[in-house]
Design an enzyme around this catalytic site. Sequence first.
Site, mmCIF file in Angstrom:
data_model
loop_
_atom_site.group_PDB
_atom_site.id
_atom_site.type_symbol
_atom_site.label_atom_id
_atom_site.label_comp_id
_atom_site.label_asym_id
_atom_site.label_seq_id
_atom_site.Cartn_x
_atom_site.Cartn_y
_atom_site.Cartn_z
ATOM 1 C CG ASP A 1 38.010 38.438 35.898
ATOM 2 O OD1 ASP A 1 37.991 38.220 37.123
ATOM 3 O OD2 ASP A 1 39.060 38.594 35.244
ATOM 4 C CD GLU B 1 37.225 40.530 40.274
ATOM 5 O OE1 GLU B 1 38.087 40.229 41.109
ATOM 6 O OE2 GLU B 1 37.479 40.668 39.066
#
Length: 639
Positions: free
Chosen positions: A318, A371
Amino acid sequence: MIEGIVKYDFTLFSEFDIYLFKEGNHFTAYEKLGSHLVEYKGLRGVYFSVWAPNAEKVFVFGDFNGWNKQSHPLSVRWDGSGIWEGFIPGIDKGTRYKYYIISKYGYSVEKGDPYAFFWETPPKTASVVWDLDYVWNDKEWMEQRYKFNSLKSPISIYEVHFGSWRRVPEERDRPLSYREMAEWLPKYVKEMGFTHVEFLPIMEHPFYGSWGYQVTGYFAPTSRYGTPQDFMYLVDILHQNGIGVILDWVPSHFPDDAHGLSFFDGTYLYEHQDPKKGYHPHWHSYIFNYGRNEVRNFLISSALFWLDKYHVDGLRVDAVASMLYLDYGRQRGEWIPNKYGGKENLEAIEFLRSLNSAVYDKFPDTQTIAEESTAWPLVSRPAYLGGLGFGMKWNMGWMHDTLSYFSKDPIYRKYHQSQLTFSIWYAFTENFILPLSHDEVVYGKGSLINKMPGDYWQKFANLRLLLGYMYAHPGKKLLFMGGEFAQWDEWYHEKSLDWHILQFPMHEGMKRWVKDLNNLYKSESALYELDFEPAGFEWIDFSDTEQSVISFIRKGKLYREMVLVVCNFTPVPRYNYRIGVPSEGYWREILNSDAKEYGGTGTGNLGGVYSEQIIMHNRPFSVSLTLPPLGILFFKLNT
């Protein structure tokens, strides 16, 4: 209550362990640090060890001593590692505990165990002594998963927030447990044809509303839904059903909860002391100090832990962009340049390269996924070539451009067609996943179906077209739960998906469409085999802006496996629409988003069309097609 007996002549650390730990290369630190059930000199108990280099004293307290903070002291190792340890006999599995740490600077803190395998259910904050014993039954999957995780294989990911996928209304709308989820989720995902499930962070987190992105337990599945063995069982059952498991993992920041990592030994240990480097202004959380060897041990050990102990098949990392840039989310004067005066976080870059190198060295049949929302180069290229070393990267540009295009009334789309087609110019610069993710259906952005313009029928036709276009476009696929049956409401983490709307034909038709898309995607090698190579894609025509039509070929290694794709982005059906094709023969219509079983009008080509020797689009053959309104067509050449 266990008396204050701590034995200091037992350790799990060898000299080589300490050497690796100090240099930042001990990537199985979870086997040594934390709490471990052991037997020593005929006594069963727990060995505790914790890294607290700036501590004056460290104690373990919990159920076993009536939560007396200072009755059971640990001993600091002599080797300068900053590790405190001790063996306490008589403690068993399920015992709750914390560390009481008095720093050299006078501060005292009560902390959970950074390496704990299990925690109390929030809002309680104690760590729990636990083991990871489990008999796995996924041998067949583990032996074959290199095929399913290959970049040349179909990868269609169903993104799930565990606590809100399905709930039990009869029991105060509680979420499913891990074992209950193992009854429902594998069957559903298998029925729908997805190849992988991706869970939003399942690691222990104190605030449920963070969706798991504010982690305190980097080595523990959240106890909200069961025990570690219960989560292992869920992964096991998914594997037995041929479904891979990807976990969201958050090495970019951590929360400031008092029992967590922040100010751990009375000093800024896991984070930078200077808030210009150590505090995240957007998320009000702390940023890891990637330049500290022991912190790199902690994070890389956490990543490998899930692949090792839980048989996880991939990690989606993330907020990589927030790690790469020192000025991320900051104004002028709020950040500290690197040693060359730039904004690149050199320590984070090196950490990411080390992380990915370690993952692919130990578990080459898994994948790491970034990401990353900027144009940082070589994210999914090997570290030895100067890349960050990820296996794949989310294509955020495709997501934003495509959703922006689809949100426009079709009458205006002819002015914006380049927004739709631009992604092909960079489609092969990275190993991209095309995400329609959770972030796009919350906080007022609207659900996927509600982003679509037009009346009721047009909204559904537009969404079928959007999803079909995603499956046709180069790149692996990701769809957040609820999108597959056109949920009207935005996703809300405190309630279940609206499964009841599947009683309505248009929603059931959307679900059937996604199922058939997945099955087509997996059965046609041209749609996945050369996803990351220019040879896998060929435009036929992207210039018909006036009618908002595009057409292209997807190709695999075998020429005869090619698939022709034609999209009509207006609600006007097009008759006798001619496009050039590369080969003579019968082009069979293998999927049509406007079929009646999906909720369409049934407009199509009666099973297929024969090519004619009429030059079109610089090709010697062409076909005359009927293009359905707001529809996508897939054709395959019969050979």
